[in-house]
Motif scaffolding. Structure first.
Motif, PDB file in Angstrom:
ATOM      1  N   PHE A 120      71.928  24.085  42.693  1.00 29.24           N
ATOM      2  CA  PHE A 120      72.036  24.265  41.238  1.00 29.24           C
ATOM      3  C   PHE A 120      71.000  23.376  40.574  1.00 29.24           C
ATOM      4  O   PHE A 120      70.471  22.444  41.190  1.00 29.24           O
ATOM      5  N   GLY A 121      70.694  23.697  39.323  1.00 26.29           N
ATOM      6  CA  GLY A 121      69.752  22.871  38.564  1.00 26.29           C
ATOM      7  C   GLY A 121      70.214  22.832  37.133  1.00 26.29           C
ATOM      8  O   GLY A 121      70.448  23.872  36.517  1.00 26.29           O
ATOM      9  N   MET A 122      70.378  21.599  36.624  1.00 26.59           N
ATOM     10  CA  MET A 122      70.865  21.499  35.237  1.00 26.59           C
ATOM     11  C   MET A 122      69.914  20.675  34.397  1.00 26.59           C
ATOM     12  O   MET A 122      69.131  19.871  34.917  1.00 26.59           O
ATOM     13  N   GLY A 123      69.953  20.900  33.086  1.00 28.17           N
ATOM     14  CA  GLY A 123      69.153  20.119  32.150  1.00 28.17           C
ATOM     15  C   GLY A 123      70.053  19.076  31.508  1.00 28.17           C
ATOM     16  O   GLY A 123      70.790  19.381  30.577  1.00 28.17           O
ATOM     17  N   PRO A 124      70.012  17.818  32.007  1.00 25.84           N
ATOM     18  CA  PRO A 124      70.949  16.820  31.496  1.00 25.84           C
ATOM     19  C   PRO A 124      70.753  16.502  30.005  1.00 25.84           C
ATOM     20  O   PRO A 124      71.719  16.139  29.340  1.00 25.84           O
ATOM     21  N   GLU A 125      69.536  16.672  29.488  1.00 31.85           N
ATOM     22  CA  GLU A 125      69.359  16.419  28.053  1.00 31.85           C
ATOM     23  C   GLU A 125      70.192  17.410  27.225  1.00 31.85           C
ATOM     24  O   GLU A 125      70.773  17.060  26.204  1.00 31.85           O
ATOM     25  N   ARG A 126      70.232  18.641  27.716  1.00 27.49           N
ATOM     26  CA  ARG A 126      71.069  19.635  27.022  1.00 27.49           C
ATOM     27  C   ARG A 126      72.532  19.193  27.050  1.00 27.49           C
ATOM     28  O   ARG A 126      73.263  19.341  26.070  1.00 27.49           O
ATOM     29  N   THR A 135      73.597  16.093  27.300  1.00 25.63           N
ATOM     30  CA  THR A 135      73.761  14.976  26.363  1.00 25.63           C
ATOM     31  C   THR A 135      73.862  15.486  24.937  1.00 25.63           C
ATOM     32  O   THR A 135      74.652  14.988  24.130  1.00 25.63           O
ATOM     33  N   MET A 136      73.052  16.493  24.617  1.00 30.08           N
ATOM     34  CA  MET A 136      73.103  17.063  23.266  1.00 30.08           C
ATOM     35  C   MET A 136      74.496  17.589  22.953  1.00 30.08           C
ATOM     36  O   MET A 136      75.020  17.394  21.861  1.00 30.08           O
ATOM     37  N   LEU A 137      75.089  18.249  23.956  1.00 31.09           N
ATOM     38  CA  LEU A 137      76.436  18.777  23.749  1.00 31.09           C
ATOM     39  C   LEU A 137      77.443  17.643  23.574  1.00 31.09           C
ATOM     40  O   LEU A 137      78.280  17.668  22.668  1.00 31.09           O
ATOM     41  N   ARG A 138      77.356  16.668  24.463  1.00 28.93           N
ATOM     42  CA  ARG A 138      78.366  15.605  24.439  1.00 28.93           C
ATOM     43  C   ARG A 138      78.233  14.725  23.202  1.00 28.93           C
ATOM     44  O   ARG A 138      79.221  14.232  22.676  1.00 28.93           O
ATOM     45  N   ARG A 139      76.994  14.481  22.792  1.00 26.92           N
ATOM     46  CA  ARG A 139      76.762  13.545  21.686  1.00 26.92           C
ATOM     47  C   ARG A 139      76.461  14.233  20.365  1.00 26.92           C
ATOM     48  O   ARG A 139      76.092  13.574  19.397  1.00 26.92           O
ATOM     49  N   LYS A 140      76.517  15.563  20.372  1.00 24.34           N
ATOM     50  CA  LYS A 140      76.236  16.328  19.162  1.00 24.34           C
ATOM     51  C   LYS A 140      74.848  16.003  18.580  1.00 24.34           C
ATOM     52  O   LYS A 140      74.693  15.678  17.397  1.00 24.34           O
TER      53      LYS A 140
END
Ligand code: DAH
Length: 345
Positions: free
Chosen positions: A314-320, A322-327
Motif C-alpha cells: 500500500f502507499g499513503m500520503g501522510p500529509e493528506r 494530517t490534513m484530515l486529522r488537523r483540519k
C-alpha cells in the motif's frame, strides 16, 4: 668661552612629578612618558649628553641625572598601576551583571506536524510488527518504473511526472514504491513486513491538495499465504487506530501496474461524518491510500517465486492524513516554513 654648566635636573624632576599629578587616563600617561622620559626629554638629553661634559663635573651630573630618572620612572610605575586599577573598577561598575534577574525563557522547538503524524503512523504499524525500511530519494528509472511493471511508454507513467537529473536514467522518485524492490532484494527469500516512509517528488501543478514534494508511507508484506483479507484487516485496523475506533472505511477497485488486484481505501469524512460537505466534495468519503496484492512480475523482480510467495502493498500520503486529522485546508502550508502555521501544532 662659556663655562659648561650642569643641566638643571632638579627642575626636570620637579616639573615631571607635578605634571604627573594632573594625569588620570592611560592616554595622558603615554603623552607624559614621552615628554618626561622619552628620548628628547630633559633628563634623557642630560644622560645622553654626559660624554660632552668636562670630566670633573661628569660624575656629579651623572649621579643627579640618574636620580632624576629613577624618581620619574618610579612615579610613572605607581601612576600606571593606579590608572589600571581605576579602569578595572570602572569596567566592573559599568558592565555590572545583575545575576538575580530572571533569565529569558528559551523558545522551545517541536516536531513539525508532518513528522508528528509520521511518528504516529510508525507507532501504529510497529504495534502490528512492521519495521521501518529506508530507500533512496534519488532513484533510477529502472527502480522507479521498470521493476514495478511500468515499462517505458506505458500510459500509467502519466500518473508520475518526475524531475530528471542530468545523468540519463536518474531521477527523483515519484513514489516510495521502488523501496519495495530494495526491501525484497535485501530480504528474499525471508518474509517481509515493512513500512517505507520518505519524501517523494512530482513535476506537477501546485494546488491546495498537491505539492511537488510530499511524504509517502509505503507498506509491504510478503510471505506464504498472504491474502487480500490480510491487506483489508491490516489497513482497516490502521484506520481505526489512526482516526478512532468508530471510523468507517471502504475499499474501491482501482488500478496500479505493480498490484493485481488493486484498490483504494477511503475513510469516512471526519467533518460531516459521511453526510457530505466541502472537504469531501459531498462524497462523504476521503481517499487516503492506494493498495493491492503485489503483482507477480514485481515479486519475481524482487527475487521471490510468485508460485510460492504472495504479498500486499500500500502507499499513503501522510500529509493528506494530517490534513484530515488537523483540519488543515492547504497542503502548501507544510513546506512553507511559516512559523505562524507551525506553532499551532
Ligand atoms: N505508488 C502509488 C502512488 O504513488 C501508491 C501505491 C498504490 C502504492 C498501490 C502501493 C500500492 O504500494 O500497492 O500513487
Amino acid at each position: 668661552m662659556t663655562e659648561p654648566v650642569l643641566p638643571d635636573l632638579e627642575s626636570a624632576r620637579v616639573d615631571g612629578l607635578s605634571a604627573l599629578i594632573e594625569v588620570h587616563t592611560s592616554e595622558n600617561l603615554a603623552l607624559w612618558k614621552t615628554a618626561h622620559l622619552g628620548k628628547s626629554s630633559p633628563v634623557m638629553l642630560a644622560l645622553s649628553g654626559l660624554g660632552k661634559l668636562p670630566a670633573d663635573i661628569r660624575p656629579r651630573a651623572g649621579q643627579l641625572a640618574n636620580q632624576a630618572r629613577q624618581a620619574l620612572e618610579a612615579a610613572y610605575e605607581e601612576k600606571s598601576a593606579a590608572i589600571r586599577q581605576e579602569n578595572l573598577l570602572r569596567t566592573l561598575e559599568d558592565d555590572r551583571v545583575d545575576i538575580t534577574l530572571p533569565g529569558r525563557p528559551a523558545r522551545r522547538g517541536r516536531l513539525h506536524p508532518a513528522m508528528q503524524n509520521l511518528r504516529d503512523i510508525y507507532h501504529v504499524f510497529a504495534e502490528m510488527g512492521f519495521q521501518v525500511f529506508r530507500s533512496p530519494d534519488v532513484e533510477t528509472d529502472e527502480y522507479n518504473f521498470e521493476l514495478l511493471n511500468i515499462p517505458a511508454h506505458h500510459p500509467a507513467r502519466d500518473m508520475w511526472q518526475t524531475f530528471y537529473t542530468t545523468r540519463p536514467g536518474v531521477l527523483l522518485r515519484t513514489h516510495t514504491s521502488p523501496g519495495q524492490i530494495w526491501a525484497m532484494r535485501e530480504r528474499a527469500p525471508e518474509s517481509i513486513r515493512v513500512i517505507l516512509p520518505g519524501m517523494c517528488y512530482r513535476y506537477e501543478q501546485i494546488t491546495t491538495r498537491s505539492e511537488i514534494q510530499f511524504h509517502q508511507v509505503e507498506g509491504l508484506m510478503v510471505g506464504r499465504n498472504v491474502t487480500f483479507a490480510d491487506l483489508k484487516g491490516t489497513l482497516t485496523d490502521f484506520a481505526r487506530r489512526m482516526f478512532g475506533d468508530s471510523v468507517r472505511t471502504r475499499f474501491r477497485p482501482s488500478y496500479f501496474p505493480f498490484t493485481e488486484p488493486s484498490a483504494e481505501m477511503d475513510v469516512e469524512c471526519f467533518l460531516c461524518g459521511g453526510a457530505g460537505c466541502t472537504v469531501c466534495k459531498n462524497a462523504g468519503w476521503l481517499e487516503i491510500l492506494g493498495c493491492g496484492m503485489v503483482h507477480p512480475v514485481v515479486l519475481s523482480n524482487g527475487g521471490y517465486d510468485p508460485e510460492i510467495f504472495s504479498g500486499f502493498a500500500f502507499g499513503m500520503g501522510p500529509e493528506r492524513i494530517t490534513m484530515l486529522r488537523r483540519k488543515i485546508d492547504d497542503i502548501r502550508y507544510f513546506w512553507g516554513n511559516d512559523t505562524r502555521f507551525l506553532e499551532q501544532f
